[in-house]
Design a protein around this motif. Sequence first.
Motif, PDB file in Angstrom:
ATOM      1  N   UNK A  48      12.160 -11.836 -10.414  1.00 28.95           N
ATOM      2  CA  UNK A  48      11.066 -12.614  -9.863  1.00 28.95           C
ATOM      3  C   UNK A  48      10.506 -11.924  -8.621  1.00 28.95           C
ATOM      4  N   UNK A  49       9.222 -12.087  -8.405  1.00 23.64           N
ATOM      5  CA  UNK A  49       8.588 -11.481  -7.237  1.00 23.64           C
ATOM      6  C   UNK A  49       8.918 -12.280  -5.983  1.00 23.64           C
ATOM      7  N   UNK A  50       8.596 -11.714  -4.855  1.00 22.16           N
ATOM      8  CA  UNK A  50       8.817 -12.396  -3.582  1.00 22.16           C
ATOM      9  C   UNK A  50       8.053 -13.717  -3.546  1.00 22.16           C
ATOM     10  N   UNK A  51       6.811 -13.701  -4.011  1.00 22.13           N
ATOM     11  CA  UNK A  51       5.997 -14.915  -4.011  1.00 22.13           C
ATOM     12  C   UNK A  51       6.596 -15.971  -4.937  1.00 22.13           C
ATOM     13  N   UNK A  52       6.986 -15.583  -6.128  1.00 22.24           N
ATOM     14  CA  UNK A  52       7.578 -16.532  -7.072  1.00 22.24           C
ATOM     15  C   UNK A  52       8.854 -17.148  -6.522  1.00 22.24           C
ATOM     16  N   UNK A  53       9.667 -16.334  -5.889  1.00 20.50           N
ATOM     17  CA  UNK A  53      10.922 -16.814  -5.316  1.00 20.50           C
ATOM     18  C   UNK A  53      10.668 -17.854  -4.228  1.00 20.50           C
ATOM     19  N   UNK A  54       9.749 -17.564  -3.345  1.00 19.77           N
ATOM     20  CA  UNK A  54       9.459 -18.473  -2.235  1.00 19.77           C
ATOM     21  C   UNK A  54       8.796 -19.758  -2.728  1.00 19.77           C
ATOM     22  N   UNK A  55       7.921 -19.653  -3.721  1.00 23.65           N
ATOM     23  CA  UNK A  55       7.269 -20.844  -4.269  1.00 23.65           C
ATOM     24  C   UNK A  55       8.296 -21.761  -4.925  1.00 23.65           C
ATOM     25  N   UNK A  56       9.293 -21.189  -5.582  1.00 23.10           N
ATOM     26  CA  UNK A  56      10.347 -22.000  -6.192  1.00 23.10           C
ATOM     27  C   UNK A  56      11.055 -22.847  -5.139  1.00 23.10           C
ATOM     28  N   UNK A  57      11.403 -22.229  -4.024  1.00 24.91           N
ATOM     29  CA  UNK A  57      12.091 -22.981  -2.966  1.00 24.91           C
ATOM     30  C   UNK A  57      11.183 -24.009  -2.311  1.00 24.91           C
ATOM     31  N   UNK A  58       9.924 -23.676  -2.157  1.00 26.49           N
ATOM     32  CA  UNK A  58       8.985 -24.601  -1.531  1.00 26.49           C
ATOM     33  C   UNK A  58       8.721 -25.829  -2.396  1.00 26.49           C
ATOM     34  N   UNK A  59       8.589 -25.630  -3.702  1.00 25.50           N
ATOM     35  CA  UNK A  59       8.170 -26.717  -4.587  1.00 25.50           C
ATOM     36  C   UNK A  59       9.320 -27.390  -5.316  1.00 25.50           C
ATOM     37  N   UNK A  60      10.302 -26.619  -5.745  1.00 27.55           N
ATOM     38  CA  UNK A  60      11.424 -27.204  -6.494  1.00 27.55           C
ATOM     39  C   UNK A  60      12.446 -27.803  -5.529  1.00 27.55           C
ATOM     40  N   UNK A  61      12.928 -27.006  -4.602  1.00 25.99           N
ATOM     41  CA  UNK A  61      13.830 -27.436  -3.528  1.00 25.99           C
ATOM     42  C   UNK A  61      15.018 -28.256  -4.049  1.00 25.99           C
ATOM     43  N   UNK A  62      15.721 -27.713  -5.004  1.00 22.62           N
ATOM     44  CA  UNK A  62      17.015 -28.267  -5.395  1.00 22.62           C
ATOM     45  C   UNK A  62      17.847 -27.088  -5.873  1.00 22.62           C
ATOM     46  N   UNK A  63      18.835 -26.724  -5.074  1.00 32.77           N
ATOM     47  CA  UNK A  63      19.544 -25.475  -5.256  1.00 32.77           C
ATOM     48  C   UNK A  63      20.131 -25.250  -6.636  1.00 32.77           C
ATOM     49  N   UNK A 151      14.143 -22.555   2.956  1.00 39.49           N
ATOM     50  CA  UNK A 151      12.992 -21.704   2.655  1.00 39.49           C
ATOM     51  C   UNK A 151      13.000 -20.432   3.495  1.00 39.49           C
ATOM     52  N   UNK A 152      13.440 -20.525   4.734  1.00 39.16           N
ATOM     53  CA  UNK A 152      13.524 -19.340   5.585  1.00 39.16           C
ATOM     54  C   UNK A 152      14.563 -18.357   5.056  1.00 39.16           C
ATOM     55  N   UNK A 153      15.745 -18.862   4.691  1.00 39.98           N
ATOM     56  CA  UNK A 153      16.788 -17.968   4.194  1.00 39.98           C
ATOM     57  C   UNK A 153      16.450 -17.440   2.796  1.00 39.98           C
ATOM     58  N   UNK A 154      15.695 -18.215   2.020  1.00 42.68           N
ATOM     59  CA  UNK A 154      15.215 -17.700   0.725  1.00 42.68           C
ATOM     60  C   UNK A 154      14.345 -16.474   0.938  1.00 42.68           C
ATOM     61  N   UNK A 155      13.430 -16.573   1.883  1.00 48.82           N
ATOM     62  CA  UNK A 155      12.543 -15.451   2.202  1.00 48.82           C
ATOM     63  C   UNK A 155      13.346 -14.245   2.662  1.00 48.82           C
ATOM     64  N   UNK A 156      14.301 -14.465   3.557  1.00 52.88           N
ATOM     65  CA  UNK A 156      15.106 -13.358   4.071  1.00 52.88           C
ATOM     66  C   UNK A 156      15.941 -12.728   2.961  1.00 52.88           C
ATOM     67  N   UNK A 157      16.497 -13.570   2.072  1.00 52.54           N
ATOM     68  CA  UNK A 157      17.302 -13.041   0.975  1.00 52.54           C
ATOM     69  C   UNK A 157      16.482 -12.212   0.013  1.00 52.54           C
ATOM     70  N   UNK A 158      15.275 -12.686  -0.313  1.00 55.47           N
ATOM     71  CA  UNK A 158      14.411 -11.947  -1.227  1.00 55.47           C
ATOM     72  C   UNK A 158      13.959 -10.627  -0.604  1.00 55.47           C
ATOM     73  N   UNK A 159      13.625 -10.645   0.677  1.00 54.88           N
ATOM     74  CA  UNK A 159      13.225  -9.415   1.362  1.00 54.88           C
ATOM     75  C   UNK A 159      14.384  -8.427   1.427  1.00 54.88           C
TER      76      UNK A 159
END
Length: 240
Positions: A48-63, A151-159
């Motif tokens: 998944x791309x960085x954008x897709x990963x971050x959108x998942x956490x922003x919208x789905x938000x259930x680990x 969401x912050x740690x999702x971004x850091x993990x993907x980066x």
Amino acid sequence: MQEQNALTDLHVGPEKPDAAVVRDALGVGVAVGLSGFAFGVTSAGSGLTLLQTCVLSLLVFTGASQFALVGAIAAGGSPFTAAAGAFFLGVRNAFYGLRLSQVLRLTRAVRPFAAQWVIDETTVVALAQPTRRSARIGFVVTGLNLYVLWNLTTLLGALGAEAIGDTAAWGLDAAGPAVFLALLAPMLKTGTERAVAGLAVVLGLGLLPVLPAGVPVLVAALAAPVVLWAQGRRAGGEAR
């Protein structure tokens, strides 16, 4: 008067200071929110791309659902089976919402926004409180803290995953499942819960070689009704 009666109905123990509720909520939020880093790594490693990963956490938000989705995709499953597995894991949040609606008694204008935060952690913290006021504080603080940190740690993990390249070479593809198991294990307190978890593991792992990727997760969901059916049969036999 009605609000006072509602609060009285919720009293299950002594009053709890607001500071204590906030402290407990922050503790839960920080402890779980940091695992968003593992999700970011796992998601990026699954393609998944960085954008897709971050959108998942922003919208789905259930680990659990997010890990199931990217795990199935990483294993080569189709987007449909991956989404179906994530959906079934997320259904439990609807039942949490039914209980929380009685406890929190939020206004109609607020409910759609609060629904985004109805997850395992916010439910546990809210239901552990003795009064409606402390339940609302616990729910809001846990939800806000966890949402921001996740969401912050999702971004850091993907980066980070993009920076190091092949996550499988580093063994980081196992980070997601490891975190999920660490969160799940303490919740298995009864024999029934352990039996369901054990059967789900047997079904999921046993069917991996014979079913398409993502499908074993769906079949593993049958563990709960099978165990409950078996216990009902045993209870009926003992009653005779």
